[in-house]
Design a protein around this motif. Structure first.
Motif, PDB file in Angstrom:
ATOM      1  N   GLU A 129       3.197   8.995 -10.213  1.00 20.72           N
ATOM      2  CA  GLU A 129       4.204   8.313  -9.402  1.00 20.72           C
ATOM      3  C   GLU A 129       5.617   8.816  -9.702  1.00 20.72           C
ATOM      4  O   GLU A 129       6.539   8.558  -8.936  1.00 20.72           O
ATOM      5  N   PRO A 149       3.418   0.534  -6.392  1.00 21.73           N
ATOM      6  CA  PRO A 149       4.430   1.170  -7.243  1.00 21.73           C
ATOM      7  C   PRO A 149       5.734   0.398  -7.336  1.00 21.73           C
ATOM      8  O   PRO A 149       6.504   0.605  -8.283  1.00 21.73           O
ATOM      9  N   ARG A 160     -24.613  -1.868   8.196  1.00 21.83           N
ATOM     10  CA  ARG A 160     -25.222  -2.559   7.071  1.00 21.83           C
ATOM     11  C   ARG A 160     -26.676  -2.864   7.415  1.00 21.83           C
ATOM     12  O   ARG A 160     -27.079  -2.761   8.577  1.00 21.83           O
ATOM     13  N   ILE A 193     -20.649  -8.184  10.058  1.00 27.59           N
ATOM     14  CA  ILE A 193     -19.858  -8.513   8.872  1.00 27.59           C
ATOM     15  C   ILE A 193     -18.742  -7.478   8.810  1.00 27.59           C
ATOM     16  O   ILE A 193     -18.875  -6.428   8.194  1.00 27.59           O
ATOM     17  N   MET A 207      -8.072  -1.552  -8.812  1.00 31.16           N
ATOM     18  CA  MET A 207      -7.477  -0.503  -9.639  1.00 31.16           C
ATOM     19  C   MET A 207      -6.439  -1.097 -10.577  1.00 31.16           C
ATOM     20  O   MET A 207      -5.967  -2.210 -10.376  1.00 31.16           O
ATOM     21  N   ASP A 208      -6.153  -0.338 -11.610  1.00 39.30           N
ATOM     22  CA  ASP A 208      -5.114  -0.797 -12.528  1.00 39.30           C
ATOM     23  C   ASP A 208      -3.746  -0.619 -11.881  1.00 39.30           C
ATOM     24  O   ASP A 208      -3.486   0.379 -11.223  1.00 39.30           O
ATOM     25  N   PRO A 212      -2.396   1.004  -4.842  1.00 41.48           N
ATOM     26  CA  PRO A 212      -1.218   1.150  -5.702  1.00 41.48           C
ATOM     27  C   PRO A 212      -0.078   0.234  -5.254  1.00 41.48           C
ATOM     28  O   PRO A 212       0.127   0.013  -4.059  1.00 41.48           O
ATOM     29  N   ARG A 258     -14.206  -6.791   9.722  1.00 45.03           N
ATOM     30  CA  ARG A 258     -12.892  -7.367  10.019  1.00 45.03           C
ATOM     31  C   ARG A 258     -12.876  -7.845  11.479  1.00 45.03           C
ATOM     32  O   ARG A 258     -13.278  -7.108  12.382  1.00 45.03           O
ATOM     33  N   ARG A 263      -1.801   8.128 -13.719  1.00 48.15           N
ATOM     34  CA  ARG A 263      -1.270   7.530 -12.496  1.00 48.15           C
ATOM     35  C   ARG A 263       0.209   7.202 -12.640  1.00 48.15           C
ATOM     36  O   ARG A 263       0.996   7.377 -11.706  1.00 48.15           O
ATOM     37  N   ASP A 264       0.578   6.690 -13.808  1.00 50.98           N
ATOM     38  CA  ASP A 264       2.006   6.437 -14.053  1.00 50.98           C
ATOM     39  C   ASP A 264       2.805   7.711 -13.814  1.00 50.98           C
ATOM     40  O   ASP A 264       3.839   7.713 -13.142  1.00 50.98           O
ATOM     41  N   LEU A 289     -14.383 -10.702   5.224  1.00 48.09           N
ATOM     42  CA  LEU A 289     -15.186  -9.554   4.817  1.00 48.09           C
ATOM     43  C   LEU A 289     -15.008  -9.334   3.320  1.00 48.09           C
ATOM     44  O   LEU A 289     -13.947  -8.921   2.866  1.00 48.09           O
ATOM     45  N   MET A 330     -12.652  -1.401   5.465  1.00 48.85           N
ATOM     46  CA  MET A 330     -12.172  -2.502   6.309  1.00 48.85           C
ATOM     47  C   MET A 330     -11.994  -2.026   7.752  1.00 48.85           C
ATOM     48  O   MET A 330     -12.164  -2.794   8.687  1.00 48.85           O
ATOM     49  N   VAL A 381      -7.864   0.230  15.408  1.00 50.53           N
ATOM     50  CA  VAL A 381      -9.209   0.805  15.495  1.00 50.53           C
ATOM     51  C   VAL A 381     -10.275  -0.244  15.811  1.00 50.53           C
ATOM     52  O   VAL A 381     -11.413   0.106  16.142  1.00 50.53           O
ATOM     53  N   HIS A 382      -9.927  -1.502  15.738  1.00 48.62           N
ATOM     54  CA  HIS A 382     -10.922  -2.548  15.998  1.00 48.62           C
ATOM     55  C   HIS A 382     -11.015  -2.909  17.479  1.00 48.62           C
ATOM     56  O   HIS A 382     -11.930  -3.634  17.873  1.00 48.62           O
ATOM     57  N   GLU A 390      -4.706   5.595 -16.445  1.00 44.78           N
ATOM     58  CA  GLU A 390      -3.502   4.803 -16.201  1.00 44.78           C
ATOM     59  C   GLU A 390      -2.248   5.646 -16.459  1.00 44.78           C
ATOM     60  O   GLU A 390      -1.290   5.624 -15.669  1.00 44.78           O
ATOM     61  N   ASN A 447      -0.446   0.273 -12.759  1.00 43.23           N
ATOM     62  CA  ASN A 447       0.120   0.872 -13.971  1.00 43.23           C
ATOM     63  C   ASN A 447       1.636   0.775 -14.057  1.00 43.23           C
ATOM     64  O   ASN A 447       2.230   1.222 -15.041  1.00 43.23           O
ATOM     65  N   THR A 448       2.263   0.180 -13.047  1.00 43.92           N
ATOM     66  CA  THR A 448       3.717   0.009 -13.174  1.00 43.92           C
ATOM     67  C   THR A 448       4.084  -1.388 -13.677  1.00 43.92           C
ATOM     68  O   THR A 448       5.253  -1.678 -13.875  1.00 43.92           O
TER      69      THR A 448
END
Lengths: 776, 277
Positions: free
Chosen positions: A130, B40, A702, B190, B1-2, B38, B192, A126-127, B97, A696, B250-251, A123, B4-5
């Protein structure tokens, strides 16, 4: 026959551990005091860096350091090497550009590493990342390999004219031209072999620890063999002896070629660990993996077959434009050239083959080996071209193949591109596949599909793979104090089932129960040399090493047994794990004998340690081959494709474990169907951004998208190794793309579609139908 | 993800505890997108789940689906309910999805506010002629209501103003009794959606509507007094959805998307028409 006997479908001994979450992967290793690294990557495909400011980042609590290319340069850190020497057609050498670990004032693809932040936590890193200010001066980018060769294309490297990395050739050009000149018919095809993302289940990771007192690093990382890394990172990057590095490879969740190579993150963690005196770990996330793992394929190829009046193949001529990406990865130039062209003659009796391969720089992620590494590309071209030839000549495609196949009586067979096939019964394998597939019953199935408004197509490909890799392999057998037999191997499983196959081999040779055998791998300190795993080499290479080592163990055992049993060595026989005096019932089993010898040595008595290491030379590689047959159903209204039937008739030589072989083939076919129907790596042609940068938008196959895959094993023993094995790791991915695409084109040809490139997405298929001259 | 900001996490228990909106704020419901990449620009998250909104409420006027209703909750409703539209609810959930982990966290409101062409909650709400209930001005101001095609205006674009809060979608009672038809295509089954079309038929009035999503940059709902003939349906499609309105990514290409839209539209027309004819 024991539980672990050869040729038995033994269930994988590693699976209970891995399935119960007891595997130990790189990211699971948590040494005390560990720091975490985060790589700052370029958002531009091409740009000059005019400034980097790290002051604010360094103020973030917990940040230990921020490194840029300037720091590495100051400390004399070298770049990542390309290991492939190559001479161009005109005698000059291929372009040789640097591959800096961190950007050297310019970035050349989206995801190019620019800075490395090290902190107490991810963390914090990453902070800080940025807060790094990077001034980019954006430049024009080029991502398409054909576009990159045009005169007005932006240059990825100013000193590399026309973005051309190499212009390489193989084969007898003059002879090929002469055969084309006399040909009754020439068939041409231009195909695109689409770029794919490797997408291993476990992302890459690296944990570096540095011992200042010894000046040695321990690098734990998910590789396909740590020795290749050690030999590069020491001399080439840190300018120290290779032995200053210990590379430990724990469990690995898939490699497919991509985890063979030395990457920037290996260097960065080692560099930071030495600078900071603490362990430093980097773990890729999935989004990052799309941008920092090498990609596969990405070729544009033109091929031509010259045939005589009877439909016999005279010669093959190809010109391949291979996208190398922005930098040359370890083996990048090797894949479309030495690796790929070696199988261009495939199983057919071409009199001559000539191939020209042009490598091209683009502002994209570097390309390197991906399951099959060049061989799928060549097989795809040849098998597509043969179907096209059959269509042009009006000859049945099975018959055309049959007419041109090399016969068993012609073995060993020397190909025009320098390979010598030791064995193969291609016609038998083909016929077995056709029968199993019920090729002859297709018309009825097609009629049924037509009644539902669907186009049914059947396709086949006959693939030939040439395995590759290091020219020797080592095995060491040690009898442990706890009663187990430990086998130290120089290959590296990334999920293939080595722990099972090697146990079967060892148990068979030493006559011990397989449950008493343990496979040890993945530590360059305890295993001094190893060729790693790649090119489907493991079983035939390591297998030979295990056989050689076991033979020495048995010889030593006979001497020890003769002492113990007070008989002449010549009177000692070994069978079923027991040394015995010929003609008597007196004897001792190998585990007892080994333990007794250890005890004798410990007690100061004379003894013979049975532990042995041997290095086996791998003089000849192998040629797995087989027939893939696919049936697809096309919805002409939407373009949707479904693979409804799939049969593989495979000659992988002797199958030590048919269950594992079939699993390997299943995985390869899944990846091949993925490439043929689903997977497409798309860069924006203007900005160079990766548009298919997550699952995505990047469609992986699958389980539900795949048919039952019926694998029939037709064993034609390899003549160049005592096990008779040929290798199965890559075979499925080699044969499947052309089989599926030939089936799709068989379905579409009734509507006038004669050419289609992978992936056959619904939109592409529908658009091809609309564009076809006889479209319904 | 975390993320962090993030400096602050607000957990209001009541509407009047919602803090004044400021730059760097984001509403947090399931967080499956927020925590997927992220962010930010964000400094504060305002957790809506602590407001305790009932996920799904059957009212005399229809169905109120809270913005914080998870896909899993909605799918459970779709499985259990005997209402004619329940099948469509489940089909739309299955078009999202995501693993069961995502289903257990991702919310109806999040999917709509994300405003992606392929958002299946957009498809569902549009098809059922649902009304979005929006609390304005940091969630403490007047309530605004609009139909989904007015709310979702393009890829990652909607008519929400900073501080607007999607409270719920309200499905009219009549829509729950509509007969529905569903068509969808994507790169793999399965995956998008490249195109997702829904037809509805009001048995009481014979009213027919066609919802087009995923193929187009924004949702469209074409309403007819009865099941139209093929020509009328095609003409209206061409009139209301211009070629430039189809997505290009792309789909699939715009041409293909326009084609499958027409194809599915006609299939839907025939399917629902069969119930009338």
């Amino acid at each position: 026959m024991t539980t672990f006997g050869l040729a038995q479908p033994v269930r994988r001994v590693e699976d209970p551990r891995l399935l119960k979450g007891e595997g130990r992967y790189t990211d699971d290793i948590q040494p005390a005091g560990q720091l975490r690294g985060v790589v700052v990557r370029s958002p531009y495909a091409a740009a000059r860096i005019t400034g980097i400011r790290t002051e604010e980042a360094l103020k973030v609590p917990g940040v230990a350091a921020v490194y840029t290319g300037a720091d590495l340069k100051t400390d004399g850190i070298g770049g990542l090497p390309c290991l492939v020497p190559m001479t161009n057609r005109d005698g000059s050498h291929r372009a040789n550009v640097p591959h800096p670990v961190l950007a050297d004032g310019a970035v050349r693809h989206v995801g190019d590493p620019v800075a490395f932040v090290v902190a107490e936590t991810v963390e914090a890193a990453r902070d800080a990342a940025e807060l790094i200010e990077i001034d980019y001066d954006g430049l024009s980018a080029v991502t398409d390999p054909e576009a990159a060769l045009k005169a007005d294309a932006p240059l990825v490297w100013p000193d590399v004219s026309g973005n051309q990395v190499f212009d390489w050739e193989i084969g007898d050009r003059a002879k090929t031209e002469a055969l084309f000149a006399q040909a009754a018919r020439v068939t041409k095809l231009r195909i695109v072999n689409n770029r794919v993302v490797v997408a291993s289940m476990e992302a890459r990771a690296a944990l570096a620890e540095y011992d200042a007192s010894s000046g040695r690093w321990t690098l734990s990382t998910n590789t396909q063999g740590g020795w290749l890394l050690k030999d590069q990172i020491g001399p080439e990057v840190f300018h120290v002896e290779a032995d200053k590095f210990r590379v430990i490879t724990p469990d690995v969740g898939g490699g497919f070629g991509m985890k063979l190579f030395l990457y920037a993150e290996h260097v960065l963690t080692c560099y930071a660990a030495r600078k900071l005196g603490r362990p430093v770990k980097w773990t890729s996330d999935r989004s990052e993996a799309f941008l920092c793992d090498t990609h596969g394929r990405d070729n544009v190829t033109e091929g031509e077959i010259a045939t005589d009046a009877d439909g016999r193949f005279l010669a093959l001529r190809t010109r391949n434009i291979a996208n190398m990406g922005a930098y040359l990865s370890n083996f990048g130039p090797y894949i479309p050239t030495f690796a790929g062209t070696g199988v261009l003659a495939s199983v057919y009796g071409f009199q001559s083959v000539y191939a020209n391969v042009v490598g091209v720089f683009t502002n994209t992620v570097p390309v390197d080996a991906y399951r099959g590494a060049g061989r799928p590309e060549s097989n795809y071209l040849v098998e597509r071209l043969i179907d096209e030839t059959a269509r042009a000549l009006g000859i049945d495609r099975v018959e055309l193949r049959r007419r041109n196949m090399v016969l068993p009586t012609q073995m060993p067979h020397q190909t025009p591109v320098g390979k010598t096939y030791d064995s193969g019964d291609f016609l038998r394998v083909l016929d077995a596949g056709l029968a199993r597939f019920d090729w002859a019953g297709f018309d009825a199935r097609r009629a049924q599909a037509a009644a539902r408004g669907k186009l049914l197509g059947r396709g086949l490909s006959y693939y030939l793979e040439a395995t590759g890799g290091a020219p020797s392999e080592r095995a060491e057998i040690r009898f442990a104090d706890d009663g187990f037999v430990d086998v130290y191997v120089g290959t590296q499983s990334t999920g293939q089932g080595h722990e099972t196959a090697y146990v079967q081999l060892t148990a068979d040779r030493l006559g011990v129960d397989g449950s008493r055998v343990r496979i040890r791998q993945g530590d360059t300190d305890t295993i001094p040399v190893g060729g790693g795993t790649g090119g489907a080499r493991s079983l035939y290479s390591e297998g030979q090493a295990i056989l050689a080592t076991a033979a020495t163990v048995i010889e030593k055992g006979k001497r020890a047994a003769s002492e113990m049993l007070e008989a002449a060595p010549a009177d000692i026989a070994f069978a079923a794990g027991r040394f015995s005096i010929v003609g008597t019932d007196r004897g001792v089993d190998i585990l007892t004998l080994a333990a007794e010898q250890h005890r004798a040595i410990r007690e100061g008595r004379e003894g013979t340690i049975l532990d042995t290491a041997e290095v086996a030379k791998v003089d000849a590689h192998t040629f797995p081959n087989g027939c893939h047959l696919a049936e697809v159903e096309v919805d002409p209204d939407t373009g949707h494709i479904e693979v409804v039937r799939y049969v593989v008739s495979d000659d992988v030589g002797k199958a030590i474990n048919p269950l594992i072989v079939r699993g390997q083939v299943h995985g390869g076919v899944a990846q091949g169907i993925g490439q043929a129907v689903f997977e497409h790596t798309v860069f924006d042609p203007d900005s160079g951004q990766l548009l298919s940068g997550s699952f995505m938008d990047y469609a992986l196959p699958r389980a539900g998208d795949l048919p039952d895959i019926d694998v029939d094993l037709v064993e034609v023993p390899c003549a160049t190794n005592p096990l008779g094995v040929k290798g199965a790791g890559e075979a499925g991915a080699v044969g499947s793309p052309p089989a599926v695409m030939n089936a799709i084109l068989d379905a579409l040809s009734s509507r006038g579609v004669l050419q289609l490139d992978m992936p056959a997405t619904p939109a592409r298929v529908w658009e091809a139908l609309q564009a076809a001259p006889r479209a319904a | 993800m975390d993320l962090n900001t993030i400096e602050e996490l607000m957990t209001p228990g009541l509407r009047n505890e919602l803090p004044p909106w400021r730059t760097g704020d984001a509403w947090l419901a399931g967080g499956t997108w927020l925590f997927s990449e992220p962010q930010p620009a964000l400094r504060r998250l305002i957790d809506l789940t602590t407001l305790g909104w009932q996920p799904i409420a059957e009212t005399p006027d229809g169905l109120e689906i809270a913005a914080t209703c998870t896909i899993a909750d909605l799918a459970a409703f779709g499985s259990d309910s005997a209402l004619p539209a329940a099948a469509l609810v489940l089909q739309c959930c299955e078009a999202l999805l995501g693993s069961f982990k995502v289903w257990n966290m991702a919310t109806v409101g999040g999917n709509i506010c994300m405003s992606l062409p392929a958002g299946p909650m957009i498809s569902l709400a549009t098809a059922l002629d649902a009304e979005a209930v929006i609390w304005t001005e940091s969630g403490r101001g007047p309530e605004r209501r609009c139909r989904i095609p007015e709310l979702v205006t393009g890829p990652h674009e909607n008519s929400l103003q900073p501080g607007d809060l999607l409270r719920a979608i309200r499905v009219p009672l009549r829509a729950l009794h509509w007969k529905t038809a569903f068509r969808r295509i994507s790169l793999n089954p399965i995956g998008r959606s490249g195109a997702l079309l829904i037809g509805t038929l009001d048995s009481a009035t014979d009213g027919f509507a066609l919802t087009v999503t995923a193929a187009t940059r924004r949702p469209a709902r074409l309403v007819f007094p009865g099941v139209p003939d093929a020509g009328s349906l095609g003409a209206k499609l061409d009139q209301l959805i211009l070629p430039s309105a189809y997505c290009d990514d792309v789909h699939g290409s715009p041409d293909w998307r326009q084609h499958v839209t027409r194809l599915f539209a006609e299939e839907i027309r025939r399917e629902l028409g069969a119930a009338v004819w």
